[in-house]
Design a protein around this motif. Structure first.
Motif, PDB file in Angstrom:
ATOM      1  N   UNK A 262       1.040  -1.078  -0.467  1.00 41.16           N
ATOM      2  CA  UNK A 262      -0.115   0.058  -0.062  1.00 41.16           C
ATOM      3  C   UNK A 262       0.715   1.288  -0.157  1.00 41.16           C
ATOM      4  N   UNK A 263       1.699   1.285   0.861  1.00 37.66           N
ATOM      5  CA  UNK A 263       3.188   2.501   0.983  1.00 37.66           C
ATOM      6  C   UNK A 263       3.565   2.647  -0.563  1.00 37.66           C
ATOM      7  N   UNK A 269       1.208   6.861  -6.708  1.00 44.61           N
ATOM      8  CA  UNK A 269      -0.196   6.860  -7.411  1.00 44.61           C
ATOM      9  C   UNK A 269      -0.224   8.606  -7.111  1.00 44.61           C
ATOM     10  N   UNK A 270       0.061   9.243  -5.823  1.00 43.89           N
ATOM     11  CA  UNK A 270      -0.038  10.293  -5.181  1.00 43.89           C
ATOM     12  C   UNK A 270       1.159  11.635  -5.237  1.00 43.89           C
ATOM     13  N   UNK A 271       0.959  12.974  -5.655  1.00 42.21           N
ATOM     14  CA  UNK A 271       1.576  13.558  -5.487  1.00 42.21           C
ATOM     15  C   UNK A 271       0.773  14.848  -4.028  1.00 42.21           C
ATOM     16  N   UNK A 275      -4.640  12.459  -6.576  1.00 40.30           N
ATOM     17  CA  UNK A 275      -3.619  11.139  -7.929  1.00 40.30           C
ATOM     18  C   UNK A 275      -3.797  11.472  -8.939  1.00 40.30           C
ATOM     19  N   UNK A 276      -2.044  11.284  -9.264  1.00 39.12           N
ATOM     20  CA  UNK A 276      -2.099  11.127 -10.990  1.00 39.12           C
ATOM     21  C   UNK A 276      -3.005  11.339 -11.525  1.00 39.12           C
ATOM     22  N   UNK A 314     -10.617   9.328  -1.245  1.00 38.58           N
ATOM     23  CA  UNK A 314      -9.997   8.738   0.558  1.00 38.58           C
ATOM     24  C   UNK A 314      -8.607   8.321   0.554  1.00 38.58           C
ATOM     25  N   UNK A 315      -8.224   7.354  -0.322  1.00 38.05           N
ATOM     26  CA  UNK A 315      -7.016   6.597  -0.106  1.00 38.05           C
ATOM     27  C   UNK A 315      -6.061   8.032   0.076  1.00 38.05           C
ATOM     28  N   UNK A 316      -6.145   9.508  -0.724  1.00 37.95           N
ATOM     29  CA  UNK A 316      -5.205   9.953  -1.123  1.00 37.95           C
ATOM     30  C   UNK A 316      -5.522  11.022  -0.001  1.00 37.95           C
TER      31      UNK A 316
END
Length: 322
Positions: A262-263, A269-271, A275-276, A314-316
């Motif tokens: 997940x890490x 995937x994220x900045x 999310x990109x 939400x994951x972001x």
């Protein structure tokens, strides 16, 4: 019995019509322009009281339970108001006109029909929006033999949605806005307006579409996943995230992840918690095409895209720097 009956009638007589209800606004509108004579307004109240009496008789086992009695009285007002708002399309002038020439029980029947349809859907979801563990025969066919398999079902609705469904069955609402997944709730309150009925209809559709989406996923037995889905407050969101992570990192359909994986996903995937965009588009295209191949209808595909987008958002928040 006499005391309880007297109590029932006195509670109805003492009940006040919530000024926010469309029915109250229509009566005030008619009174302002002298379109509803005082005698006719009194008759309307008496007729609503008669409806409340009937509702109490049908639905209250203990006539000494004043809280239950008051709830049914308010329900009579609410359903009558919803029926009037539906019949007049929310037009106060038209509402006054039809109040003068239509028996008030007709509006109650309309409001009751509107709500019973929603109740039927809520009851169905409470019973069926659950993934059940496979039977012994199904386990044998799947080639699994887990003596410690979970016996509890996995709810497709969240705890907040469970409260929403339960509140609906007693003519209450717990949300202020339509949500992809119910996250923000209020203390249950009485229904007031027809637009709330319409919002409930759409919110129920969200849960129904999520059920179809989950059942279309290529997952034979969610009860063998590690860690078990039952430990998560939102198991379907976890299931979706697991699929997303495996698609992004390994280009494969899988439903198991660990915290290290997940890490790694977060870093790729994220900045700054966002999310990109190119990755987001690829993922939303993937679930659209998958459900297309699974022959799911357009509303399910549309909802699933919104659901994946919401899960990514939400994951972001978890991926964002603290």
């Amino acid at each position: 019995m006499t005391n309880m009956t007297t109590n029932k009638f006195s509670l109805v007589a003492e009940a006040t019509l919530d000024r926010r209800l469309f029915l109250a606004r229509a009566l005030a509108h008619g009174d302002t322009f002298s379109r509803i004579p005082r005698e006719q307004a009194d008759t309307l109240y008496q007729n609503i009281a008669a409806i409340a009496h009937k509702l109490i008789t049908m639905k209250t086992a203990d006539l000494s339970d004043e809280s239950a009695l008051r709830t049914h009285i308010q329900t009579a007002f609410t359903l009558t108001s919803l029926g009037l708002e539906y019949g007049s399309k929310g037009d106060l002038d038209k509402a006054v006109q039809i109040l003068r020439k239509t028996r008030v029980v007709k509006f109650f029947q309309i409001g009751n029909t509107l709500m019973e349809r929603l109740h039927d859907r809520a009851r169905h979801l409470l019973e069926h929006a659950v993934i059940r563990p496979p039977s012994r025969d199904e386990e044998h066919l799947l080639g699994t033999n887990h003596t410690d398999i979970e016996t509890e079902g996995i709810q497709i609705y969240t705890q907040a949605e469970l409260e929403f469904l339960k509140a609906l069955l007693i003519y209450r609402i717990t949300i202020q806005t339509l949500q992809v997944t119910i996250r923000d709730t209020d203390t249950p309150r009485a229904l007031l307006h027809l637009n709330e009925v319409e919002m409930i209809d759409r919110q129920l559709a969200c849960i129904e579409h999520r059920c179809d989406y989950v059942k279309a996923l290529p997952l034979e037995n969610p009860f063998v996943l590690e860690p078990p889905l039952s430990i998560f407050p939102n198991p379907i969101e976890r299931l979706t995230l697991s699929l997303i992570v495996n698609l992004v990192l390994y280009r494969q359909v899988d439903f198991e992840i660990d915290e290290d994986t997940r890490s790694d996903f977060h870093q790729l995937a994220y900045i700054d918690g966002e999310v990109r965009e190119s990755l987001r588009e690829q993922l939303l295209d993937w679930i659209t095409q998958f459900l297309e191949q699974a022959q799911q209808p357009e509303p399910v595909k549309t909802y699933a895209v919104a659901y994946w987008d919401d899960c990514l958002r939400i994951e972001g928040q978890a991926a964002a720097p603290q």
